[in-house]
Design a protein around this motif. Structure first.
Motif, PDB file in Angstrom:
ATOM      1  N   LYS A  91       0.814  -1.215   0.000  1.00  0.00           N
ATOM      2  CA  LYS A  91       0.000   0.000   0.000  1.00  0.00           C
ATOM      3  C   LYS A  91       0.848   1.265   0.000  1.00  0.00           C
ATOM      4  CE  LYS A  91      -4.082   1.910   2.318  1.00  0.00           C
ATOM      5  NZ  LYS A  91      -5.022   1.760   3.455  1.00  0.00           N
ATOM      6  N   LYS A  92       2.100   1.168   0.366  1.00  0.00           N
ATOM      7  CA  LYS A  92       2.956   2.342   0.484  1.00  0.00           C
ATOM      8  C   LYS A  92       3.348   2.869  -0.894  1.00  0.00           C
ATOM      9  CE  LYS A  92       4.844   0.724   4.891  1.00  0.00           C
ATOM     10  NZ  LYS A  92       4.157   1.714   5.710  1.00  0.00           N
ATOM     11  N   ARG A  93       3.604   4.162  -0.992  1.00  0.00           N
ATOM     12  CA  ARG A  93       3.918   4.795  -2.265  1.00  0.00           C
ATOM     13  C   ARG A  93       5.184   4.189  -2.886  1.00  0.00           C
ATOM     14  NH1 ARG A  93       2.883   9.230  -5.261  1.00  0.00           N
ATOM     15  NH2 ARG A  93       1.228   9.854  -3.843  1.00  0.00           N
ATOM     16  N   GLY A  94       5.053   3.748  -4.118  1.00  0.00           N
ATOM     17  CA  GLY A  94       6.195   3.214  -4.844  1.00  0.00           C
ATOM     18  C   GLY A  94       6.619   1.824  -4.436  1.00  0.00           C
ATOM     19  N   PHE A  95       5.842   1.177  -3.561  1.00  0.00           N
ATOM     20  CA  PHE A  95       6.350  -0.067  -2.996  1.00  0.00           C
ATOM     21  C   PHE A  95       5.922  -1.319  -3.756  1.00  0.00           C
ATOM     22  CE2 PHE A  95       8.347   2.249   0.112  1.00  0.00           C
ATOM     23  CZ  PHE A  95       8.868   1.481   1.139  1.00  0.00           C
ATOM     24  N   MET A  96       4.972  -1.255  -4.667  1.00  0.00           N
ATOM     25  CA  MET A  96       4.659  -2.454  -5.445  1.00  0.00           C
ATOM     26  C   MET A  96       5.817  -2.832  -6.376  1.00  0.00           C
ATOM     27  SD  MET A  96       2.029  -3.842  -4.331  1.00  0.00           S
ATOM     28  CE  MET A  96       1.698  -5.062  -5.581  1.00  0.00           C
ATOM     29  N   PRO A  97       6.465  -1.882  -7.060  1.00  0.00           N
ATOM     30  CA  PRO A  97       7.683  -2.251  -7.795  1.00  0.00           C
ATOM     31  C   PRO A  97       8.779  -2.782  -6.867  1.00  0.00           C
ATOM     32  CG  PRO A  97       6.851  -0.153  -8.583  1.00  0.00           C
ATOM     33  CD  PRO A  97       6.072  -0.496  -7.355  1.00  0.00           C
ATOM     34  N   ILE A  98       8.858  -2.209  -5.660  1.00  0.00           N
ATOM     35  CA  ILE A  98       9.853  -2.678  -4.689  1.00  0.00           C
ATOM     36  C   ILE A  98       9.554  -4.109  -4.261  1.00  0.00           C
ATOM     37  CG2 ILE A  98      10.700  -2.328  -2.332  1.00  0.00           C
ATOM     38  CD1 ILE A  98      10.452   0.688  -2.829  1.00  0.00           C
ATOM     39  N   VAL A  99       8.263  -4.413  -4.081  1.00  0.00           N
ATOM     40  CA  VAL A  99       7.866  -5.782  -3.757  1.00  0.00           C
ATOM     41  C   VAL A  99       8.323  -6.736  -4.848  1.00  0.00           C
ATOM     42  CG1 VAL A  99       5.865  -7.319  -3.525  1.00  0.00           C
ATOM     43  CG2 VAL A  99       5.934  -5.166  -2.266  1.00  0.00           C
ATOM     44  N   SER A 100       8.202  -6.312  -6.098  1.00  0.00           N
ATOM     45  CA  SER A 100       8.630  -7.153  -7.228  1.00  0.00           C
ATOM     46  C   SER A 100      10.137  -7.380  -7.203  1.00  0.00           C
ATOM     47  CB  SER A 100       8.221  -6.496  -8.550  1.00  0.00           C
ATOM     48  OG  SER A 100       6.820  -6.333  -8.625  1.00  0.00           O
ATOM     49  N   PRO A 127       2.060  -8.456 -15.028  1.00  0.00           N
ATOM     50  CA  PRO A 127       0.636  -8.142 -15.199  1.00  0.00           C
ATOM     51  C   PRO A 127       0.036  -7.393 -14.004  1.00  0.00           C
ATOM     52  CG  PRO A 127       1.082 -10.410 -15.834  1.00  0.00           C
ATOM     53  CD  PRO A 127       2.315  -9.907 -15.152  1.00  0.00           C
ATOM     54  N   ILE A 128       0.509  -7.717 -12.794  1.00  0.00           N
ATOM     55  CA  ILE A 128       0.002  -7.040 -11.605  1.00  0.00           C
ATOM     56  C   ILE A 128       0.402  -5.570 -11.616  1.00  0.00           C
ATOM     57  CG2 ILE A 128       0.182  -6.913  -9.080  1.00  0.00           C
ATOM     58  CD1 ILE A 128       0.499  -9.936  -9.039  1.00  0.00           C
ATOM     59  N   LEU A 129       1.679  -5.287 -11.922  1.00  0.00           N
ATOM     60  CA  LEU A 129       2.149  -3.901 -11.947  1.00  0.00           C
ATOM     61  C   LEU A 129       1.406  -3.085 -13.002  1.00  0.00           C
ATOM     62  CD1 LEU A 129       6.014  -4.433 -11.571  1.00  0.00           C
ATOM     63  CD2 LEU A 129       4.414  -3.615  -9.838  1.00  0.00           C
ATOM     64  N   VAL A 130       1.194  -3.660 -14.176  1.00  0.00           N
ATOM     65  CA  VAL A 130       0.471  -2.945 -15.234  1.00  0.00           C
ATOM     66  C   VAL A 130      -0.974  -2.710 -14.818  1.00  0.00           C
ATOM     67  CG1 VAL A 130      -0.365  -3.103 -17.608  1.00  0.00           C
ATOM     68  CG2 VAL A 130       1.971  -3.802 -17.061  1.00  0.00           C
ATOM     69  N   GLY A 203       1.367   5.026  -9.926  1.00  0.00           N
ATOM     70  CA  GLY A 203       0.366   4.180 -10.548  1.00  0.00           C
ATOM     71  C   GLY A 203      -1.036   4.610 -10.173  1.00  0.00           C
ATOM     72  N   ASN A 204      -1.968   3.682 -10.245  1.00  0.00           N
ATOM     73  CA  ASN A 204      -3.374   3.932  -9.900  1.00  0.00           C
ATOM     74  C   ASN A 204      -3.583   3.607  -8.429  1.00  0.00           C
ATOM     75  OD1 ASN A 204      -6.148   3.872  -9.555  1.00  0.00           O
ATOM     76  ND2 ASN A 204      -6.541   3.061 -11.595  1.00  0.00           N
ATOM     77  N   GLN A 205      -3.588   4.644  -7.590  1.00  0.00           N
ATOM     78  CA  GLN A 205      -3.639   4.420  -6.154  1.00  0.00           C
ATOM     79  C   GLN A 205      -4.904   3.689  -5.728  1.00  0.00           C
ATOM     80  OE1 GLN A 205      -0.938   5.140  -4.293  1.00  0.00           O
ATOM     81  NE2 GLN A 205      -1.927   4.077  -2.586  1.00  0.00           N
ATOM     82  N   HIS A 211      -6.262  -3.775  -4.391  1.00  0.00           N
ATOM     83  CA  HIS A 211      -5.461  -4.995  -4.405  1.00  0.00           C
ATOM     84  C   HIS A 211      -4.962  -5.329  -3.010  1.00  0.00           C
ATOM     85  CE1 HIS A 211      -1.689  -7.313  -4.853  1.00  0.00           C
ATOM     86  NE2 HIS A 211      -2.289  -7.864  -5.894  1.00  0.00           N
ATOM     87  N   ASN A 212      -4.522  -4.307  -2.285  1.00  0.00           N
ATOM     88  CA  ASN A 212      -4.023  -4.517  -0.931  1.00  0.00           C
ATOM     89  C   ASN A 212      -5.135  -4.946   0.015  1.00  0.00           C
ATOM     90  OD1 ASN A 212      -3.117  -3.031   1.929  1.00  0.00           O
ATOM     91  ND2 ASN A 212      -1.455  -4.068   0.848  1.00  0.00           N
ATOM     92  N   ALA A 213      -6.329  -4.355  -0.164  1.00  0.00           N
ATOM     93  CA  ALA A 213      -7.467  -4.716   0.687  1.00  0.00           C
ATOM     94  C   ALA A 213      -7.852  -6.182   0.487  1.00  0.00           C
ATOM     95  CB  ALA A 213      -8.653  -3.806   0.386  1.00  0.00           C
ATOM     96  N   LYS A 214      -7.795  -6.632  -0.766  1.00  0.00           N
ATOM     97  CA  LYS A 214      -8.110  -8.033  -1.060  1.00  0.00           C
ATOM     98  C   LYS A 214      -7.106  -8.960  -0.393  1.00  0.00           C
ATOM     99  CE  LYS A 214      -8.699 -11.264  -4.919  1.00  0.00           C
ATOM    100  NZ  LYS A 214      -8.654 -11.412  -6.398  1.00  0.00           N
ATOM    101  N   LEU A 215      -5.825  -8.579  -0.446  1.00  0.00           N
ATOM    102  CA  LEU A 215      -4.790  -9.393   0.175  1.00  0.00           C
ATOM    103  C   LEU A 215      -4.936  -9.393   1.692  1.00  0.00           C
ATOM    104  CD1 LEU A 215      -2.214 -11.084  -0.336  1.00  0.00           C
ATOM    105  CD2 LEU A 215      -0.894  -8.974  -0.175  1.00  0.00           C
ATOM    106  N   ARG A 216      -5.296  -8.231   2.246  1.00  0.00           N
ATOM    107  CA  ARG A 216      -5.415  -8.108   3.698  1.00  0.00           C
ATOM    108  C   ARG A 216      -6.745  -8.626   4.240  1.00  0.00           C
ATOM    109  NH1 ARG A 216      -2.183  -4.732   6.897  1.00  0.00           N
ATOM    110  NH2 ARG A 216      -0.282  -4.055   5.835  1.00  0.00           N
ATOM    111  N   SER A 217      -7.607  -9.121   3.340  1.00  0.00           N
ATOM    112  CA  SER A 217      -8.840  -9.752   3.818  1.00  0.00           C
ATOM    113  C   SER A 217      -8.511 -11.034   4.589  1.00  0.00           C
ATOM    114  CB  SER A 217      -9.769 -10.075   2.641  1.00  0.00           C
ATOM    115  OG  SER A 217      -9.162 -11.005   1.753  1.00  0.00           O
ATOM    116  N   ARG A 218      -7.315 -11.553   4.333  1.00  0.00           N
ATOM    117  CA  ARG A 218      -6.811 -12.665   5.136  1.00  0.00           C
ATOM    118  C   ARG A 218      -5.896 -12.113   6.222  1.00  0.00           C
ATOM    119  NH1 ARG A 218      -3.774 -16.692   1.411  1.00  0.00           N
ATOM    120  NH2 ARG A 218      -3.017 -14.774   0.419  1.00  0.00           N
TER     121      ARG A 218
END
Length: 433
Positions: A91-100, A127-130, A203-205, A211-218
């Motif tokens: 969820k943090k700014r710029g961190f999805m590319p960092i996760v990759s 595909p996730i980043l795009v 990206g598209n915040q 996406h983060n909310a779906k992951l954090r549903s667990r």
């Protein structure tokens, strides 16, 4: 005279399109036939060098790591790694590319292969980043640059091969040094990705938060429970090597067993039949690998017998070439060869030549060999033999030219890392035996 004939003869065969292994075999056997004892070795010496190289444990170690990497790739360990990093950082700014990038680094420590890392992580993360609104070329370029580090971060097949080619270097020391170099390079790529997102947008915040909310549903416990086995893999493999519990061949066997157990019994992403199918597809690579190691050993033996490396070293000393310039020229040579030919082939040609020169000049060889591996990894990102680049071209659909242009600053970063560690071996002196 004899050394010059050898170099010209070998180079001519390569230029005419003869395979590397055939060029080495013909060259090493030709000298005793043409010059007799004057070349410094006999035909029996060549046969013994080939035998010594073929029975080395290096080939078995590399093959086992390749097999383990394939099983882990098919077993979907990549997804588990990505979910863990994304849960905390996504969820943090710029961190999805960092996760990759982090996923590439961890998977590189599992597979030991740059192209395998790019393929496994790129196919999932791109595909996730795009979808989350990140620029396509930026997303593809960071995955190529981070993916090539799979060749550097241990357990690494090229590092193991390099130790075998020299016949003297301790592969555990190489692993320790390369781990530092690979992590430093990865952290610099992370900084690049972060500042790029600060400057060009994140990206598209809204999509990122969804996406983060779906992951954090667990719960994090549920995510960690699934991914802990993937996270533990590099810890177990490298920990057993660095702690002296297992040598590299034993650790490679352990990694294969671990990959099978996790994929079949824990994640249930494969059956034992699937595992055996993967092994059957990979095993045919064992024979060519053993042949390459054998002929590379004979190539090295021939060079030493002719005293070619020491003569080259003396020539460099007489020319007054500075240490900084020498390191730069040698790495540039490796980089150029890695660009225009397969990185493994370039390494098998040059390390037997360069290593004795380093020794003759009194240079510390371990850090330089690690720097060489880094330059060969960079070769995976550049055409015409950039396998990581071609993998991402297939995944993303972006042209080689557009990806290559976007990769230029990242390639510059990696080159700088290789040069600094090659020039200042004291940075890695703590790992020396």
């Amino acid at each position: 005279m004899i050394a010059l004939f050898f170099v010209l003869f070998f180079g001519t065969m390569l230029a005419l399109g003869m395979p590397l292994f055939a060029s080495i075999v013909v060259s090493t056997f030709a000298l005793p036939v043409f010059f007799g004892d004057a070349c410094g070795y006999a035909l029996m010496n060549v046969a013994q060098w080939n035998l010594d190289g073929s029975i080395s444990s290096v080939g078995v170690t590399i093959l086992l790591f390749i097999l383990a990497g394939e099983v882990m790739s098919k077993g979907k360990l990549t997804e588990k790694l990505f979910d863990t990093f994304a849960y905390y950082l996504g969820k943090k700014r710029g961190f999805m590319p960092i996760v990759s990038i982090l996923t590439c680094m961890f998977y590189g420590a599992i597979s030991g292969s740059g192209p395998a890392t790019t393929a496994a992580v790129g196919a999932m993360c791109y595909p996730i980043l795009v979808e989350l609104g990140y620029d396509k070329r930026f997303s593809a370029s960071i995955l190529v640059a981070a993916g090539c580090l799979g060749m550097v971060i241990p357990p690494s097949a090229p590092l193991t091969t390099a130790a075998g080619l020299t016949g003297e270097l301790d592969v555990v020391v190489l692993y320790k040094m390369a781990a530092v170099v690979g992590v430093v390079a990865g952290l610099i790529l992370i900084l690049y990705a972060y500042f790029h997102c600060l400057r060009h947008g994140n990206g598209n915040q809204a999509a990122i938060e969804a996406h983060n909310a779906k992951l954090r549903s667990r719960s994090f416990g549920a995510v960690l429970k699934e991914s802990i086995w993937a996270l533990l893999c590099p810890v177990i493999i490298l920990g057993s090597i660095f702690a002296g519990i297992a040598d590299t061949a034993q650790a490679a066997a352990l990694s294969l067993i671990y990959a099978g157990i996790v994929s079949v019994w824990i994640y249930k992403s494969l059956t034992w039949k699937d595992v055996m199918d993967v092994l059957r597809k990979c095993l045919p690579s064992a024979a060519p690998l053993a042949i390459l190691l054998a002929i590379a050993n004979s190539f090295s033996g021939a060079l030493k017998a002719m005293e070619l490396p020491s003569k080259m070293a003396n020539g460099l000393v007489e020319m007054g070439v500075s240490h900084a310039l020498l390191v730069g020229l040698l790495l540039l040579l490796m980089l150029v060869l890695g660009t225009f030919m397969d990185s493994g082939a370039a390494m098998r040609i040059l390390i037997p030549i360069v290593y004795p020169i380093l020794i003759a000049l009194g240079m510390e060889p371990y850090s330089f060999v690690v720097a060489v591996i880094m330059t060969q990894a960079i070769g995976l990102t550049t055409p015409p033999y950039g396998l990581c680049l071609f993998v991402m071209n297939s995944v993303s659909g972006e042209s080689i030219a557009s990806l290559g242009k976007r990769l230029l600053p990242l390639i510059g970063i990696l080159i700088l890392v290789a040069y600094i560690f090659g020039l200042f071996p004291g940075l890695l002196a703590w790992a020396l035996p």
